[in-house]
Write an enzyme that holds these catalytic residues in place. Structure first.
Site, PDB file in Angstrom:
ATOM      1  N   PHE A  38      -3.257 -44.030  11.381  1.00 46.70           N
ATOM      2  CA  PHE A  38      -4.371 -43.136  11.699  1.00 46.70           C
ATOM      3  C   PHE A  38      -4.260 -42.574  13.115  1.00 46.70           C
ATOM      4  O   PHE A  38      -4.931 -41.604  13.435  1.00 46.70           O
ATOM      5  CB  PHE A  38      -5.718 -43.882  11.635  1.00 46.70           C
ATOM      6  CG  PHE A  38      -6.112 -44.303  10.257  1.00 46.70           C
ATOM      7  CD1 PHE A  38      -6.625 -43.379   9.363  1.00 46.70           C
ATOM      8  CD2 PHE A  38      -5.980 -45.621   9.850  1.00 46.70           C
ATOM      9  CE1 PHE A  38      -7.001 -43.769   8.091  1.00 46.70           C
ATOM     10  CE2 PHE A  38      -6.352 -46.013   8.582  1.00 46.70           C
ATOM     11  CZ  PHE A  38      -6.862 -45.083   7.691  1.00 46.70           C
TER      12      PHE A  38
ATOM     13  N   LYS B  24       0.756 -32.272  11.837  1.00 46.64           N
ATOM     14  CA  LYS B  24       0.600 -32.957  10.538  1.00 46.64           C
ATOM     15  C   LYS B  24       1.655 -32.456   9.554  1.00 46.64           C
ATOM     16  O   LYS B  24       2.287 -33.236   8.831  1.00 46.64           O
ATOM     17  CB  LYS B  24      -0.795 -32.698   9.950  1.00 46.64           C
ATOM     18  CG  LYS B  24      -1.936 -33.303  10.744  1.00 46.64           C
ATOM     19  CD  LYS B  24      -1.962 -34.811  10.599  1.00 46.64           C
ATOM     20  CE  LYS B  24      -3.097 -35.453  11.371  1.00 46.64           C
ATOM     21  NZ  LYS B  24      -2.981 -36.907  11.467  1.00 46.64           N
TER      22      LYS B  24
ATOM     23  N   TYR C 220      -2.226 -28.909  16.267  1.00 42.18           N
ATOM     24  CA  TYR C 220      -2.678 -30.131  15.592  1.00 42.18           C
ATOM     25  C   TYR C 220      -2.239 -30.090  14.118  1.00 42.18           C
ATOM     26  O   TYR C 220      -1.620 -31.018  13.608  1.00 42.18           O
ATOM     27  CB  TYR C 220      -4.213 -30.256  15.686  1.00 42.18           C
ATOM     28  CG  TYR C 220      -4.796 -31.129  14.605  1.00 42.18           C
ATOM     29  CD1 TYR C 220      -4.661 -32.510  14.652  1.00 42.18           C
ATOM     30  CD2 TYR C 220      -5.437 -30.565  13.490  1.00 42.18           C
ATOM     31  CE1 TYR C 220      -5.150 -33.303  13.625  1.00 42.18           C
ATOM     32  CE2 TYR C 220      -5.931 -31.341  12.474  1.00 42.18           C
ATOM     33  CZ  TYR C 220      -5.780 -32.716  12.542  1.00 42.18           C
ATOM     34  OH  TYR C 220      -6.251 -33.495  11.517  1.00 42.18           O
TER      35      TYR C 220
ATOM     36  N   LEU D 243      -7.311 -47.137  22.489  1.00 42.77           N
ATOM     37  CA  LEU D 243      -8.718 -46.923  22.863  1.00 42.77           C
ATOM     38  C   LEU D 243      -8.919 -45.615  23.624  1.00 42.77           C
ATOM     39  O   LEU D 243      -9.881 -45.478  24.374  1.00 42.77           O
ATOM     40  CB  LEU D 243      -9.259 -48.117  23.679  1.00 42.77           C
ATOM     41  CG  LEU D 243      -9.240 -49.476  22.959  1.00 42.77           C
ATOM     42  CD1 LEU D 243      -9.739 -50.574  23.907  1.00 42.77           C
ATOM     43  CD2 LEU D 243     -10.098 -49.456  21.698  1.00 42.77           C
TER      44      LEU D 243
ATOM     45  N   ILE E  90     -12.022 -42.844  11.062  1.00 38.19           N
ATOM     46  CA  ILE E  90     -11.580 -43.159   9.687  1.00 38.19           C
ATOM     47  C   ILE E  90     -10.898 -44.527   9.659  1.00 38.19           C
ATOM     48  O   ILE E  90     -11.071 -45.308   8.723  1.00 38.19           O
ATOM     49  CB  ILE E  90     -10.658 -42.044   9.135  1.00 38.19           C
ATOM     50  CG1 ILE E  90     -11.349 -40.681   9.246  1.00 38.19           C
ATOM     51  CG2 ILE E  90     -10.285 -42.335   7.677  1.00 38.19           C
ATOM     52  CD1 ILE E  90     -10.462 -39.494   8.935  1.00 38.19           C
TER      53      ILE E  90
ATOM     54  N   SER F 209      -3.780 -33.935   6.414  1.00 39.11           N
ATOM     55  CA  SER F 209      -5.011 -33.138   6.428  1.00 39.11           C
ATOM     56  C   SER F 209      -4.857 -31.927   5.534  1.00 39.11           C
ATOM     57  O   SER F 209      -3.756 -31.387   5.387  1.00 39.11           O
ATOM     58  CB  SER F 209      -5.257 -32.688   7.873  1.00 39.11           C
ATOM     59  OG  SER F 209      -6.217 -31.671   7.901  1.00 39.11           O
TER      60      SER F 209
ATOM     61  N   ASN G 262       2.750 -36.670  21.315  1.00 40.27           N
ATOM     62  CA  ASN G 262       1.991 -37.856  20.892  1.00 40.27           C
ATOM     63  C   ASN G 262       2.055 -38.048  19.373  1.00 40.27           C
ATOM     64  O   ASN G 262       2.451 -39.115  18.885  1.00 40.27           O
ATOM     65  CB  ASN G 262       0.544 -37.699  21.336  1.00 40.27           C
ATOM     66  CG  ASN G 262      -0.279 -38.948  21.062  1.00 40.27           C
ATOM     67  OD1 ASN G 262      -0.131 -39.965  21.731  1.00 40.27           O
ATOM     68  ND2 ASN G 262      -1.130 -38.887  20.047  1.00 40.27           N
TER      69      ASN G 262
HETATM   70  N1  UFG Z   1     -18.965 -24.767  11.946  1.00 37.84           N
HETATM   71  C1  UFG Z   1     -20.036 -24.075  12.479  1.00 37.84           C
HETATM   72  N2  UFG Z   1     -20.504 -24.482  13.696  1.00 37.84           N
HETATM   73  C2  UFG Z   1     -19.988 -25.517  14.390  1.00 37.84           C
HETATM   74  C3  UFG Z   1     -18.896 -26.213  13.838  1.00 37.84           C
HETATM   75  C4  UFG Z   1     -18.405 -25.809  12.612  1.00 37.84           C
HETATM   76  O1  UFG Z   1     -20.528 -23.118  11.892  1.00 37.84           O
HETATM   77  O2  UFG Z   1     -20.455 -25.811  15.493  1.00 37.84           O
HETATM   78  C5  UFG Z   1     -18.451 -24.379  10.616  1.00 37.84           C
HETATM   79  C6  UFG Z   1     -17.019 -23.920  10.634  1.00 37.84           C
HETATM   80  O3  UFG Z   1     -16.944 -22.534  10.917  1.00 37.84           O
HETATM   81  C7  UFG Z   1     -16.570 -24.279   9.214  1.00 37.84           C
HETATM   82  C8  UFG Z   1     -17.360 -25.533   8.897  1.00 37.84           C
HETATM   83  O4  UFG Z   1     -18.479 -25.520   9.793  1.00 37.84           O
HETATM   84  O5  UFG Z   1     -16.937 -23.267   8.316  1.00 37.84           O
HETATM   85  C9  UFG Z   1     -16.584 -26.819   9.119  1.00 37.84           C
HETATM   86  O6  UFG Z   1     -16.052 -26.832  10.420  1.00 37.84           O
HETATM   87  P1  UFG Z   1     -15.445 -28.169  11.075  1.00 37.84           P
HETATM   88  O7  UFG Z   1     -15.040 -27.829  12.478  1.00 37.84           O
HETATM   89  O8  UFG Z   1     -16.374 -29.291  10.889  1.00 37.84           O
HETATM   90  O9  UFG Z   1     -14.177 -28.471  10.179  1.00 37.84           O
HETATM   91  P2  UFG Z   1     -12.898 -27.566   9.841  1.00 37.84           P
HETATM   92  O10 UFG Z   1     -12.938 -27.311   8.382  1.00 37.84           O
HETATM   93  O11 UFG Z   1     -12.772 -26.403  10.730  1.00 37.84           O
HETATM   94  O12 UFG Z   1     -11.716 -28.540  10.246  1.00 37.84           O
HETATM   95  C10 UFG Z   1     -11.667 -29.843   9.722  1.00 37.84           C
HETATM   96  C11 UFG Z   1     -11.089 -30.790  10.749  1.00 37.84           C
HETATM   97  C12 UFG Z   1      -9.637 -30.540  10.971  1.00 37.84           C
HETATM   98  C13 UFG Z   1      -8.906 -30.489   9.693  1.00 37.84           C
HETATM   99  C14 UFG Z   1      -9.545 -29.543   8.734  1.00 37.84           C
HETATM  100  C15 UFG Z   1      -8.909 -29.667   7.383  1.00 37.84           C
HETATM  101  O13 UFG Z   1     -11.744 -30.654  11.980  1.00 37.84           O
HETATM  102  O14 UFG Z   1      -9.133 -31.592  11.739  1.00 37.84           O
HETATM  103  O15 UFG Z   1     -10.919 -29.853   8.564  1.00 37.84           O
HETATM  104  O16 UFG Z   1      -9.195 -28.594   6.581  1.00 37.84           O
HETATM  105  F1  UFG Z   1      -7.642 -30.113   9.918  1.00 37.84           F
END
Ligand code: UFG
Length: 334
Positions: free
Chosen positions: A80, A153, A149, A33, A12, A124, A99
């Site tokens: 960020f 936040k 995590y 990095l 981002i 978030s 961190n």
């Molecule tokens: N999902 C799958 N398979 C995968 C990965 C994800 O089915 O391999 C599904 C999850 O169950 C969820 C959706 O896809 O329903 C989104 O999952 P993500 O892991 O992409 O994102 P999350 O909503 O779990 O979490 C994200 C960020 C976090 C943040 C959050 C805020 O990763 O850092 O959104 O709501 F905190």
């Protein structure tokens, strides 16, 4: 006057640096990095024809941050930098708290020393925990986070509120991101995590290009339109533009503490994302339904009205742009 961007070579951060440079701002990046590559600077230059100043610094290193503040006239800090892997944070909570919270405090202390009070913080939607109602407004209850995590936040938000209450001359904007996906339309910057991705879109791209065999869809028994999890996916370029609007807001207001959700206001299920990705890019994504992932929630999407009313910001890009640009970036960076 310059904008200091911590984590400016990350996913981002790099997109926001591009928007800041195109807006005409001088940008200074600090990044250790640890989760990004130095080549991102070349890509930023290729896109904007401008070169941000870069310091390879960890934001826990206060002396080095002080040095940057001594050398430059900084007006605003956008933070960020931070660890962001949910699963890893459960395994290594001290590392995450040390961190993320330590780094934010370091920055704020140096800002205070130098009288710099404009701060934009990457928060978030995770701070809402399992939301009681959707769409989520900024007034919804926060806390109830389910991993270190997310809690980091939430804690930094609390620190920022306490700081503002102690000294009303601070000028702080907290941005709560929903699910950032997509990449810059040039295909030069984007998200390409090392190893096996945690998040849906990077996983889909790696299945589509054959690097990974099959996507596991975590549960199809949620009470959602098709049983799979629903999220508010937002194009990273729209998100980056939200930071420009937040910066303008701070420039206008001079002091205050502002909180905005940045999302589109539309929720898509996992199966809808897969379908759109296949259709837009004309590729196949193999998937299987598996058990729910622990800690996941059913539905999460924003009410985007506050950002529209107060920042005059709304997401412009749709699901097709998100799927196309994610795929374009991966193909451009094999
Ligand atoms: N999902 C799958 N398979 C995968 C990965 C994800 O089915 O391999 C599904 C999850 O169950 C969820 C959706 O896809 O329903 C989104 O999952 P993500 O892991 O992409 O994102 P999350 O909503 O779990 O979490 C994200 C960020 C976090 C943040 C959050 C805020 O990763 O850092 O959104 O709501 F905190």
């Amino acid at each position: 006057m310059s904008i200091l961007v911590t984590g400016g070579t990350g996913y981002i951060g790099s997109h926001t640096v591009v928007e800041l440079l195109e807006y005409g701002k001088d940008v200074i990046i600090i990044d250790d990095l640890s989760n990004s590559k130095i080549e991102v600077l070349d890509s930023i230059k290729e896109i904007t024809n401008k070169t941000p100043k870069f310091y390879q610094i960890n934001y826990l290193d206060k002396e080095k941050i002080r040095k940057v503040f001594k050398e430059h006239d900084i007006e605003t800090v956008i933070n960020f930098a931070g660890f962001k892997a949910v699963g890893e944070s459960v395994a290594k909570p001290l590392m995450y708290y040390h961190n993320n919270i330590g780094g934010a405090i370091n920055l704020l202390e140096v800002m205070q020393e130098f009288g710099v009070k404009n701060f934009i913080f990457s928060s978030s939607a995770t701070v809402y925990g399992d939301p009681k109602v959707t769409p989520i407004t900024e007034e919804c209850e926060v806390g109830g986070t389910t991993n270190p995590y997310g809690t980091s936040k939430f804690m930094i938000e609390k620190i920022l509120k306490d700081l503002y209450n102690s000294d009303n001359s601070w000028n702080i904007c907290i941005l709560r991101y929903f699910n950032p996906v997509g990449a810059h339309q040039s295909g030069l910057i984007g998200e390409n995590p090392n190893g096996i991705p945690n998040n849906l879109m990077p996983y889909i791209t790696k299945v589509a290009n054959g690097e990974l065999e099959i996507l596991s869809v975590y549960g199809n028994d949620y009470s959602t339109k098709d049983g799979t999890g629903v999220r508010d996916y937002i194009h990273v370029v729209d998100l980056a533009k939200g930071h420009i609007k937040a910066m303008e807001k701070l420039e206008k207001e001079k002091s205050g503490l502002y909180i905005y959700n940045l999302g589109t206001g539309t929720g898509y299920s996992v199966l809808e994302i897969i379908e759109n990705f296949q259709k837009v890019n004309n590729v196949k994504v193999n998937y299987k339904i598996v058990e729910r992932r622990p800690g996941d929630i059913a539905i999460c999407y924003t009410n985007p009205d506050k950002a529209l009313n107060e920042l005059e910001w709304k997401a412009e890009k749709g699901i097709e742009d998100m799927c196309r640009d994610s795929w374009n970036y991966i193909n451009n960076n094999k």
